[in-house]
Design a protein around this motif. Structure first.
Motif, PDB file in Angstrom:
ATOM      1  N   VAL A  54       0.884  -1.162   0.000  1.00 54.28           N
ATOM      2  CA  VAL A  54       0.000   0.000   0.000  1.00 54.28           C
ATOM      3  C   VAL A  54       0.919   1.208   0.000  1.00 54.28           C
ATOM      4  O   VAL A  54       1.711   1.392   0.924  1.00 54.28           O
ATOM      5  N   MET A  55       0.837   1.987  -1.080  1.00 53.45           N
ATOM      6  CA  MET A  55       1.774   3.094  -1.254  1.00 53.45           C
ATOM      7  C   MET A  55       1.028   4.423  -1.384  1.00 53.45           C
ATOM      8  O   MET A  55      -0.067   4.478  -1.936  1.00 53.45           O
ATOM      9  N   ARG A  56       1.653   5.466  -0.865  1.00 46.20           N
ATOM     10  CA  ARG A  56       1.141   6.823  -1.018  1.00 46.20           C
ATOM     11  C   ARG A  56       2.215   7.627  -1.747  1.00 46.20           C
ATOM     12  O   ARG A  56       3.369   7.671  -1.319  1.00 46.20           O
ATOM     13  N   ALA A  57       1.821   8.249  -2.851  1.00 47.14           N
ATOM     14  CA  ALA A  57       2.743   9.071  -3.643  1.00 47.14           C
ATOM     15  C   ALA A  57       2.240  10.510  -3.644  1.00 47.14           C
ATOM     16  O   ALA A  57       1.042  10.765  -3.733  1.00 47.14           O
ATOM     17  N   ARG A  58       3.194  11.418  -3.505  1.00 43.54           N
ATOM     18  CA  ARG A  58       2.869  12.841  -3.512  1.00 43.54           C
ATOM     19  C   ARG A  58       3.896  13.560  -4.382  1.00 43.54           C
ATOM     20  O   ARG A  58       5.090  13.397  -4.168  1.00 43.54           O
ATOM     21  N   ARG A  59       3.433  14.297  -5.365  1.00 45.40           N
ATOM     22  CA  ARG A  59       4.306  15.034  -6.284  1.00 45.40           C
ATOM     23  C   ARG A  59       5.374  14.128  -6.912  1.00 45.40           C
ATOM     24  O   ARG A  59       6.535  14.487  -7.017  1.00 45.40           O
ATOM     25  N   GLY A  60       4.956  12.918  -7.267  1.00 48.22           N
ATOM     26  CA  GLY A  60       5.854  11.998  -7.947  1.00 48.22           C
ATOM     27  C   GLY A  60       6.807  11.221  -7.053  1.00 48.22           C
ATOM     28  O   GLY A  60       7.632  10.459  -7.546  1.00 48.22           O
ATOM     29  N   LEU A  61       6.704  11.389  -5.738  1.00 47.66           N
ATOM     30  CA  LEU A  61       7.587  10.687  -4.798  1.00 47.66           C
ATOM     31  C   LEU A  61       6.777   9.798  -3.870  1.00 47.66           C
ATOM     32  O   LEU A  61       5.690  10.184  -3.420  1.00 47.66           O
ATOM     33  N   LEU A  62       7.321   8.618  -3.563  1.00 46.94           N
ATOM     34  CA  LEU A  62       6.674   7.765  -2.563  1.00 46.94           C
ATOM     35  C   LEU A  62       6.925   8.369  -1.189  1.00 46.94           C
ATOM     36  O   LEU A  62       8.072   8.599  -0.808  1.00 46.94           O
ATOM     37  N   VAL A  63       5.857   8.635  -0.456  1.00 47.02           N
ATOM     38  CA  VAL A  63       6.000   9.223   0.873  1.00 47.02           C
ATOM     39  C   VAL A  63       5.651   8.238   1.980  1.00 47.02           C
ATOM     40  O   VAL A  63       5.951   8.486   3.148  1.00 47.02           O
TER      41      VAL A  63
END
Length: 98
Positions: A54-63
């Motif tokens: 389960v991944m969260r990406a913000r502005r093209g980066l994994l956060v």
């Protein structure tokens, strides 16, 4: 398992197969089903460890990344299933004696 966990293990991953990608209602979140294929060092026994990222990406980066694995499947591949089962049984017996 992260790179450090694989390095501390006798399991050597050789391939990661993507099974399915599931977008979420939240556009930053993505869930990926996958299977890690590899070999157990020392025994040469092959393993296939299913997992869920389960991944969260913000502005093209994994956060944020969460990696959920089939722990009993890993124990079986490592030849430790009976040890894990015995420890689980002992834990249940201790809790039931409270």
């Amino acid at each position: 398992m992260g790179r450090g966990a694989w390095g501390a293990s006798a399991a050597r991953p050789e391939e990661v197969r993507e099974v399915a990608v599931h977008p979420a209602a939240d556009p930053e979140v993505l869930t990926v089903e996958h299977v890690v294929i590899g070999t157990v060092v020392g025994t040469g026994k092959p393993f296939a460890r299913p997992g869920l990222l389960v991944m969260r990406a913000r502005r093209g980066l994994l956060v944020h990344v969460r990696d959920y694995v089939d722990g009993l499947g890993v124990a079986h591949a490592m030849g430790r299933l009976s040890t894990v089962a015995a420890r689980l049984e002992a834990t249940v017996e201790r809790r039931n004696s409270w």
